[in-house]
Design a protein around this motif. Structure first.
Motif, PDB file in Angstrom:
ATOM      1  N   GLN A 275      -5.469  -3.653  -7.699  1.00  0.00           N
ATOM      2  CA  GLN A 275      -5.981  -4.812  -8.419  1.00  0.00           C
ATOM      3  C   GLN A 275      -7.471  -5.004  -8.184  1.00  0.00           C
ATOM      4  O   GLN A 275      -8.204  -5.486  -9.056  1.00  0.00           O
ATOM      5  CB  GLN A 275      -5.218  -6.070  -7.984  1.00  0.00           C
ATOM      6  N   SER A 276      -7.935  -4.600  -6.994  1.00  0.00           N
ATOM      7  CA  SER A 276      -9.366  -4.721  -6.703  1.00  0.00           C
ATOM      8  C   SER A 276     -10.203  -3.867  -7.646  1.00  0.00           C
ATOM      9  O   SER A 276     -11.284  -4.280  -8.086  1.00  0.00           O
ATOM     10  CB  SER A 276      -9.632  -4.316  -5.245  1.00  0.00           C
ATOM     11  N   VAL A 277      -9.687  -2.679  -7.961  1.00  0.00           N
ATOM     12  CA  VAL A 277     -10.391  -1.799  -8.903  1.00  0.00           C
ATOM     13  C   VAL A 277     -10.415  -2.427 -10.292  1.00  0.00           C
ATOM     14  O   VAL A 277     -11.430  -2.388 -11.000  1.00  0.00           O
ATOM     15  CB  VAL A 277      -9.723  -0.411  -8.949  1.00  0.00           C
ATOM     16  N   GLN A 278      -9.288  -3.025 -10.675  1.00  0.00           N
ATOM     17  CA  GLN A 278      -9.210  -3.707 -11.969  1.00  0.00           C
ATOM     18  C   GLN A 278     -10.236  -4.846 -12.022  1.00  0.00           C
ATOM     19  O   GLN A 278     -10.915  -5.046 -13.037  1.00  0.00           O
ATOM     20  CB  GLN A 278      -7.797  -4.275 -12.176  1.00  0.00           C
TER      21      GLN A 278
ATOM     22  N   ALA B  95       1.016   0.718 -12.468  1.00  0.00           N
ATOM     23  CA  ALA B  95       1.264  -0.331 -11.478  1.00  0.00           C
ATOM     24  C   ALA B  95       0.581  -0.035 -10.147  1.00  0.00           C
ATOM     25  O   ALA B  95       0.263  -0.960  -9.384  1.00  0.00           O
ATOM     26  CB  ALA B  95       2.769  -0.498 -11.272  1.00  0.00           C
ATOM     27  N   ALA B  96       0.361   1.260  -9.870  1.00  0.00           N
ATOM     28  CA  ALA B  96      -0.240   1.651  -8.586  1.00  0.00           C
ATOM     29  C   ALA B  96      -1.762   1.523  -8.566  1.00  0.00           C
ATOM     30  O   ALA B  96      -2.384   1.676  -7.510  1.00  0.00           O
ATOM     31  CB  ALA B  96       0.155   3.084  -8.249  1.00  0.00           C
ATOM     32  N   VAL B  97      -2.367   1.252  -9.711  1.00  0.00           N
ATOM     33  CA  VAL B  97      -3.824   1.073  -9.748  1.00  0.00           C
ATOM     34  C   VAL B  97      -4.168  -0.203  -8.982  1.00  0.00           C
ATOM     35  O   VAL B  97      -3.663  -1.282  -9.304  1.00  0.00           O
ATOM     36  CB  VAL B  97      -4.324   0.975 -11.204  1.00  0.00           C
TER      37      VAL B  97
ATOM     38  N   GLN C  85       8.823   6.080 -17.003  1.00  0.00           N
ATOM     39  CA  GLN C  85       8.847   5.591 -15.624  1.00  0.00           C
ATOM     40  C   GLN C  85       7.610   6.039 -14.856  1.00  0.00           C
ATOM     41  O   GLN C  85       7.033   5.265 -14.086  1.00  0.00           O
ATOM     42  CB  GLN C  85      10.114   6.069 -14.924  1.00  0.00           C
ATOM     43  N   GLY C  86       7.195   7.287 -15.058  1.00  0.00           N
ATOM     44  CA  GLY C  86       6.006   7.788 -14.375  1.00  0.00           C
ATOM     45  C   GLY C  86       4.753   7.033 -14.786  1.00  0.00           C
ATOM     46  O   GLY C  86       3.912   6.699 -13.936  1.00  0.00           O
ATOM     47  N   THR C  87       4.620   6.748 -16.075  1.00  0.00           N
ATOM     48  CA  THR C  87       3.447   6.018 -16.562  1.00  0.00           C
ATOM     49  C   THR C  87       3.444   4.585 -16.055  1.00  0.00           C
ATOM     50  O   THR C  87       2.401   4.064 -15.631  1.00  0.00           O
ATOM     51  CB  THR C  87       3.406   6.033 -18.102  1.00  0.00           C
ATOM     52  N   LEU C  88       4.606   3.929 -16.076  1.00  0.00           N
ATOM     53  CA  LEU C  88       4.700   2.567 -15.553  1.00  0.00           C
ATOM     54  C   LEU C  88       4.342   2.516 -14.072  1.00  0.00           C
ATOM     55  O   LEU C  88       3.594   1.638 -13.622  1.00  0.00           O
ATOM     56  CB  LEU C  88       6.115   2.025 -15.763  1.00  0.00           C
TER      57      LEU C  88
ATOM     58  N   PRO D  85      -6.974   7.337 -15.835  1.00  0.00           N
ATOM     59  CA  PRO D  85      -7.425   8.378 -14.900  1.00  0.00           C
ATOM     60  C   PRO D  85      -6.809   8.234 -13.509  1.00  0.00           C
ATOM     61  O   PRO D  85      -6.430   9.234 -12.890  1.00  0.00           O
ATOM     62  CB  PRO D  85      -8.950   8.175 -14.866  1.00  0.00           C
ATOM     63  N   LEU D  86      -6.700   7.008 -12.998  1.00  0.00           N
ATOM     64  CA  LEU D  86      -6.121   6.812 -11.672  1.00  0.00           C
ATOM     65  C   LEU D  86      -4.612   7.040 -11.673  1.00  0.00           C
ATOM     66  O   LEU D  86      -4.034   7.468 -10.674  1.00  0.00           O
ATOM     67  CB  LEU D  86      -6.434   5.397 -11.167  1.00  0.00           C
TER      68      LEU D  86
END
Length: 245
Positions: free
Chosen positions: A142-145, A138-140, A131-134, A165-166
Protein backbone atom coordinates in the motif's frame (compact mmCIF):
# COMPACT_ATOMS: atom_id res chain seq x y z
CA UNK A 1 34.84 -27.94 -27.43
CA UNK A 2 32.46 -26.33 -24.94
CA UNK A 3 29.69 -28.58 -23.63
CA UNK A 4 26.26 -26.98 -23.28
CA UNK A 5 25.06 -27.47 -19.70
CA UNK A 6 21.63 -25.86 -19.99
CA UNK A 7 19.03 -28.53 -18.97
CA UNK A 8 16.30 -26.76 -20.94
CA UNK A 9 18.26 -26.99 -24.18
CA UNK A 10 18.93 -30.68 -23.53
CA UNK A 11 15.22 -31.30 -22.97
CA UNK A 12 14.32 -29.50 -26.19
CA UNK A 13 16.95 -31.48 -28.08
CA UNK A 14 15.58 -34.73 -26.62
CA UNK A 15 12.04 -33.76 -27.62
CA UNK A 16 13.07 -32.97 -31.20
CA UNK A 17 15.08 -36.19 -31.39
CA UNK A 18 12.05 -38.21 -30.26
CA UNK A 19 9.85 -36.55 -32.87
CA UNK A 20 12.31 -37.52 -35.59
CA UNK A 21 13.06 -41.00 -34.23
CA UNK A 22 9.61 -42.32 -33.30
CA UNK A 23 8.47 -43.02 -36.89
CA UNK A 24 11.54 -45.28 -37.23
CA UNK A 25 11.24 -46.99 -33.84
CA UNK A 26 9.35 -50.10 -34.99
CA UNK A 27 12.17 -52.44 -33.92
CA UNK A 28 12.13 -51.20 -30.33
CA UNK A 29 8.36 -51.21 -29.90
CA UNK A 30 8.05 -54.57 -31.64
CA UNK A 31 10.43 -55.97 -29.04
CA UNK A 32 8.54 -54.28 -26.19
CA UNK A 33 5.07 -55.20 -27.48
CA UNK A 34 5.50 -58.29 -29.71
CA UNK A 35 1.75 -58.98 -29.78
CA UNK A 36 1.00 -55.73 -31.67
CA UNK A 37 0.88 -55.91 -35.49
CA UNK A 38 1.49 -52.13 -35.83
CA UNK A 39 3.66 -50.96 -32.93
CA UNK A 40 4.31 -47.40 -34.19
CA UNK A 41 1.71 -44.72 -34.84
CA UNK A 42 2.12 -43.63 -38.47
CA UNK A 43 -1.30 -42.26 -39.46
CA UNK A 44 -0.09 -38.69 -38.93
CA UNK A 45 3.33 -37.15 -38.46
CA UNK A 46 4.32 -36.63 -34.84
CA UNK A 47 5.67 -33.23 -35.85
CA UNK A 48 2.27 -32.26 -37.29
CA UNK A 49 0.51 -33.46 -34.15
CA UNK A 50 2.94 -31.51 -31.97
CA UNK A 51 2.43 -28.27 -33.91
CA UNK A 52 -1.35 -28.70 -33.75
CA UNK A 53 -1.19 -29.50 -30.02
CA UNK A 54 0.86 -26.43 -29.18
CA UNK A 55 -1.31 -24.23 -31.41
CA UNK A 56 -4.44 -25.39 -29.57
CA UNK A 57 -2.81 -24.78 -26.18
CA UNK A 58 -1.48 -21.38 -27.27
CA UNK A 59 -4.84 -20.14 -28.57
CA UNK A 60 -6.77 -21.30 -25.52
CA UNK A 61 -4.09 -19.98 -23.14
CA UNK A 62 -4.05 -16.52 -24.74
CA UNK A 63 -7.84 -16.30 -24.43
CA UNK A 64 -7.66 -17.53 -20.82
CA UNK A 65 -4.97 -14.92 -20.01
CA UNK A 66 -7.04 -12.10 -21.51
CA UNK A 67 -10.13 -13.20 -19.58
CA UNK A 68 -8.37 -14.04 -16.31
CA UNK A 69 -6.18 -10.94 -16.12
CA UNK A 70 -8.94 -8.67 -17.45
CA UNK A 71 -11.52 -9.88 -14.94
CA UNK A 72 -9.00 -9.72 -12.07
CA UNK A 73 -8.16 -6.11 -12.93
CA UNK A 74 -11.85 -5.22 -13.20
CA UNK A 75 -12.81 -6.68 -9.81
CA UNK A 76 -9.88 -5.01 -8.03
CA UNK A 77 -10.97 -1.55 -9.18
CA UNK A 78 -13.29 0.44 -6.87
CA UNK A 79 -16.28 0.02 -9.18
CA UNK A 80 -15.93 -3.75 -9.54
CA UNK A 81 -14.97 -5.04 -6.10
CA UNK A 82 -18.49 -6.18 -5.27
CA UNK A 83 -18.33 -8.59 -8.25
CA UNK A 84 -15.13 -10.33 -7.08
CA UNK A 85 -16.87 -13.23 -5.24
CA UNK A 86 -19.07 -13.85 -8.28
CA UNK A 87 -16.08 -13.84 -10.66
CA UNK A 88 -14.12 -16.26 -8.48
CA UNK A 89 -17.12 -18.58 -8.15
CA UNK A 90 -17.75 -18.68 -11.91
CA UNK A 91 -14.06 -19.36 -12.61
CA UNK A 92 -14.00 -22.14 -10.01
CA UNK A 93 -17.10 -23.76 -11.50
CA UNK A 94 -15.50 -23.57 -14.95
CA UNK A 95 -12.47 -25.54 -13.76
CA UNK A 96 -14.44 -28.12 -11.76
CA UNK A 97 -16.71 -28.80 -14.73
CA UNK A 98 -15.15 -31.82 -16.50
CA UNK A 99 -13.66 -30.93 -19.92
CA UNK A 100 -15.23 -34.06 -21.38
CA UNK A 101 -18.65 -32.78 -20.33
CA UNK A 102 -17.91 -29.40 -21.93
CA UNK A 103 -16.98 -31.16 -25.17
CA UNK A 104 -20.14 -33.26 -25.03
CA UNK A 105 -22.25 -30.11 -24.72
CA UNK A 106 -20.31 -28.01 -27.26
CA UNK A 107 -19.99 -30.57 -30.07
CA UNK A 108 -23.73 -30.71 -30.97
CA UNK A 109 -23.73 -26.90 -31.22
CA UNK A 110 -20.32 -26.21 -32.78
CA UNK A 111 -19.50 -29.50 -34.46
CA UNK A 112 -16.30 -31.53 -34.28
CA UNK A 113 -12.87 -29.93 -34.38
CA UNK A 114 -10.81 -27.39 -32.46
CA UNK A 115 -13.55 -24.93 -31.46
CA UNK A 116 -15.23 -27.01 -28.72
CA UNK A 117 -11.77 -28.00 -27.48
CA UNK A 118 -10.75 -24.34 -27.17
CA UNK A 119 -13.86 -23.62 -25.10
CA UNK A 120 -13.12 -26.51 -22.75
CA UNK A 121 -9.47 -25.48 -22.34
CA UNK A 122 -10.34 -21.84 -21.71
CA UNK A 123 -12.86 -22.77 -19.02
CA UNK A 124 -10.28 -25.04 -17.45
CA UNK A 125 -7.46 -22.51 -17.62
CA UNK A 126 -9.00 -19.25 -16.38
CA UNK A 127 -9.04 -19.97 -12.62
CA UNK A 128 -5.25 -20.20 -11.97
CA UNK A 129 -4.69 -17.01 -13.97
CA UNK A 130 -7.49 -15.16 -12.20
CA UNK A 131 -6.25 -16.25 -8.77
CA UNK A 132 -2.63 -15.44 -9.62
CA UNK A 133 -3.52 -11.95 -10.83
CA UNK A 134 -5.69 -11.24 -7.79
CA UNK A 135 -2.94 -12.43 -5.45
CA UNK A 136 -0.27 -10.45 -7.30
CA UNK A 137 -2.23 -7.19 -7.23
CA UNK A 138 -3.15 -7.70 -3.57
CA UNK A 139 0.54 -8.19 -2.73
CA UNK A 140 1.53 -4.74 -4.03
CA UNK A 141 2.45 -2.74 -0.89
CA UNK A 142 0.00 0.00 0.00
CA UNK A 143 2.94 2.32 0.63
CA UNK A 144 3.98 1.97 -3.01
CA UNK A 145 0.41 2.71 -4.09
CA UNK A 146 0.37 5.81 -1.90
CA UNK A 147 3.67 7.07 -3.31
CA UNK A 148 2.43 6.56 -6.88
CA UNK A 149 -0.78 8.39 -6.06
CA UNK A 150 1.19 11.18 -4.40
CA UNK A 151 3.21 11.59 -7.59
CA UNK A 152 -0.01 12.42 -9.38
CA UNK A 153 -0.45 9.13 -11.24
CA UNK A 154 -3.96 8.32 -12.41
CA UNK A 155 -5.59 4.97 -11.63
CA UNK A 156 -4.67 3.65 -15.07
CA UNK A 157 -1.05 4.80 -14.73
CA UNK A 158 -0.74 3.14 -11.32
CA UNK A 159 -2.10 -0.08 -12.79
CA UNK A 160 0.23 -0.13 -15.79
CA UNK A 161 3.41 1.29 -14.21
CA UNK A 162 3.15 0.01 -10.63
CA UNK A 163 0.64 -2.76 -9.95
CA UNK A 164 1.08 -5.02 -12.98
CA UNK A 165 4.92 -4.86 -13.05
CA UNK A 166 5.12 -5.69 -9.33
CA UNK A 167 2.47 -8.40 -9.65
CA UNK A 168 4.05 -9.92 -12.78
CA UNK A 169 5.90 -12.83 -11.07
CA UNK A 170 2.73 -14.02 -9.34
CA UNK A 171 0.68 -13.56 -12.51
CA UNK A 172 3.27 -15.56 -14.47
CA UNK A 173 3.01 -18.32 -11.86
CA UNK A 174 -0.74 -18.52 -12.46
CA UNK A 175 -0.26 -18.56 -16.24
CA UNK A 176 2.37 -21.28 -15.82
CA UNK A 177 -0.05 -23.48 -13.90
CA UNK A 178 -2.82 -22.87 -16.43
CA UNK A 179 -0.65 -23.67 -19.47
CA UNK A 180 0.76 -26.86 -17.94
CA UNK A 181 -2.75 -28.04 -17.09
CA UNK A 182 -3.90 -27.31 -20.64
CA UNK A 183 -1.00 -29.18 -22.24
CA UNK A 184 -2.22 -32.35 -20.56
CA UNK A 185 -5.93 -31.61 -20.92
CA UNK A 186 -5.59 -30.84 -24.64
CA UNK A 187 -5.06 -34.55 -25.30
CA UNK A 188 -8.81 -35.16 -24.89
CA UNK A 189 -9.47 -32.78 -27.79
CA UNK A 190 -8.72 -35.72 -30.06
CA UNK A 191 -11.99 -37.29 -28.96
CA UNK A 192 -13.83 -34.58 -30.92
CA UNK A 193 -11.71 -34.68 -34.06
CA UNK A 194 -8.92 -32.23 -33.20
CA UNK A 195 -5.39 -33.30 -34.08
CA UNK A 196 -3.20 -33.30 -30.97
CA UNK A 197 -0.60 -35.50 -29.31
CA UNK A 198 -3.59 -37.14 -27.68
CA UNK A 199 -4.57 -38.70 -31.03
CA UNK A 200 -2.27 -41.74 -30.72
CA UNK A 201 -3.33 -42.07 -27.06
CA UNK A 202 -7.05 -42.10 -27.91
CA UNK A 203 -6.52 -44.50 -30.84
CA UNK A 204 -4.33 -46.67 -28.64
CA UNK A 205 -6.99 -46.82 -25.93
CA UNK A 206 -9.75 -47.68 -28.38
CA UNK A 207 -7.61 -50.29 -30.17
CA UNK A 208 -5.85 -51.73 -27.11
CA UNK A 209 -2.52 -50.59 -28.56
CA UNK A 210 -0.26 -49.83 -25.61
CA UNK A 211 2.60 -48.72 -27.86
CA UNK A 212 0.53 -45.85 -29.28
CA UNK A 213 -0.39 -44.76 -25.75
CA UNK A 214 3.24 -44.76 -24.64
CA UNK A 215 4.38 -42.78 -27.68
CA UNK A 216 1.78 -40.05 -27.22
CA UNK A 217 2.10 -39.91 -23.43
CA UNK A 218 5.90 -39.57 -23.48
CA UNK A 219 5.73 -36.63 -25.90
CA UNK A 220 2.97 -34.88 -23.91
CA UNK A 221 4.85 -35.33 -20.63
CA UNK A 222 8.12 -34.07 -22.11
CA UNK A 223 6.36 -31.08 -23.69
CA UNK A 224 4.84 -30.17 -20.31
CA UNK A 225 8.27 -30.41 -18.62
CA UNK A 226 9.88 -28.19 -21.28
CA UNK A 227 7.19 -25.52 -21.01
CA UNK A 228 7.35 -25.66 -17.21
CA UNK A 229 11.13 -25.15 -17.29
CA UNK A 230 10.62 -22.28 -19.74
CA UNK A 231 8.23 -20.53 -17.36
CA UNK A 232 10.66 -21.17 -14.50
CA UNK A 233 13.37 -19.43 -16.53
CA UNK A 234 11.00 -16.51 -17.22
CA UNK A 235 10.21 -16.17 -13.51
CA UNK A 236 13.93 -15.99 -12.69
CA UNK A 237 14.46 -13.27 -15.31
CA UNK A 238 11.52 -11.25 -13.92
CA UNK A 239 12.89 -11.49 -10.39
CA UNK A 240 16.34 -10.37 -11.54
CA UNK A 241 14.78 -7.43 -13.37
CA UNK A 242 12.83 -6.40 -10.26
CA UNK A 243 15.90 -6.56 -8.03
CA UNK A 244 17.94 -4.63 -10.56
CA UNK A 245 15.51 -1.70 -10.48
Amino acid sequence: MKIVRDPLLWLIALFVALLLWLPHSAALFSALFPQLPRPVYLQESFITLTVAHFALVAISSVIAVVIGVGVAIAVTRPGGREFRPLAETIAAVGQTFPPVAVLAIAVPVMGFGEQPAVIALVLYGVLPILQGTLAGIAAVPQSVQSVAQGMGMSGWQRLVKVELPLAAPVIIAGVRTSVIINIGTATIASTVGASTLGTPIIIGLSGFNTAYIVQGAVLVALAAIIVDRGFERLAVLLNRHRHAQ
